[in-house]
Design a protein around this motif. Sequence first.
Motif, PDB file in Angstrom:
ATOM      1  N   SER A   3       0.813  -1.216   0.000  1.00 28.45           N
ATOM      2  CA  SER A   3       0.000   0.000   0.000  1.00 28.45           C
ATOM      3  C   SER A   3       0.852   1.275   0.000  1.00 28.45           C
TER       4      SER A   3
ATOM      5  N   LEU B 142      -0.311   4.240  -2.143  1.00 28.89           N
ATOM      6  CA  LEU B 142      -1.602   4.857  -1.852  1.00 28.89           C
ATOM      7  C   LEU B 142      -1.429   6.135  -1.039  1.00 28.89           C
ATOM      8  N   ASP B 143      -2.447   7.003  -1.119  1.00 27.15           N
ATOM      9  CA  ASP B 143      -2.397   8.201  -0.275  1.00 27.15           C
ATOM     10  C   ASP B 143      -2.677   7.775   1.171  1.00 27.15           C
TER      11      ASP B 143
ATOM     12  N   GLU C  28      -6.248   6.283   2.082  1.00 30.27           N
ATOM     13  CA  GLU C  28      -6.482   4.936   1.551  1.00 30.27           C
ATOM     14  C   GLU C  28      -5.623   3.902   2.266  1.00 30.27           C
ATOM     15  N   ARG C  29      -4.386   4.263   2.569  1.00 30.45           N
ATOM     16  CA  ARG C  29      -3.498   3.344   3.276  1.00 30.45           C
ATOM     17  C   ARG C  29      -4.065   3.002   4.652  1.00 30.45           C
TER      18      ARG C  29
ATOM     19  N   GLN D 182      -7.186   3.076   5.502  1.00 26.28           N
ATOM     20  CA  GLN D 182      -8.357   2.225   5.295  1.00 26.28           C
ATOM     21  C   GLN D 182      -7.943   0.770   5.018  1.00 26.28           C
ATOM     22  N   HIS D 183      -6.904   0.585   4.210  1.00 29.38           N
ATOM     23  CA  HIS D 183      -6.387  -0.766   3.949  1.00 29.38           C
ATOM     24  C   HIS D 183      -5.941  -1.423   5.252  1.00 29.38           C
TER      25      HIS D 183
ATOM     26  N   ASP E   3     -10.423  10.854   6.981  1.00 27.65           N
ATOM     27  CA  ASP E   3     -11.318   9.697   6.937  1.00 27.65           C
ATOM     28  C   ASP E   3     -11.935   9.388   8.300  1.00 27.65           C
TER      29      ASP E   3
END
Length: 194
Positions: A15, A18-19, A22-23, A25-26, A70
Amino acid sequence: MRLAHKLGLHSRAASAHLDPVERRQHDRVFWLAYILDKNLSLCAQQPSVQRDDDIDLDLPSPSPTDNEEDGGTAGVVITTDGKTQMNFFLARVQLANIEGGVYDCLYSTLAVNCSPGERSMARERIVSSLEERRASIPPEFGAGVVASSTSNNPANSGFFCVLHSTYLQCMTLVNQAHAWDEQPLKLRVLCRLC
């Protein structure tokens, strides 16, 4: 869990492109799968799918902030009076790690074939970890008071019921393994034959 592993959710490298949102969230998806995997493993007394040695993610942040795009405070529980907070998500991931240790150190084939002394030391480490976890929970979130201290959000009571009952389940299985070890060898052989 195998799909999460295949997607590389267990690894920083997968990841890295990813920004940060997003990271994060992963990472959260992975840790949720991890919790389920370790919990199911313990309940079934079977090995978990995810080996802890294969994970190179950081644990969830102990004190996420509100300014993350987020909803960075996901998993944080706050008392009704707003004075005490706890990162439930982090506590649950840490307890899941101990759940995996209960199986790996006391119920796996490797553990069953260890000497009584080695098993005793493993039990002591697990009990110590469980007690550390329990001691890290603020008193406001203790089993006897969490319903009143988080009355502004009744769902929190359910979360903490899971946390406390998982702790009790781990202690029960540790004590069960200890009782099994203390039985005379002849009785254990007879029980296995039945």
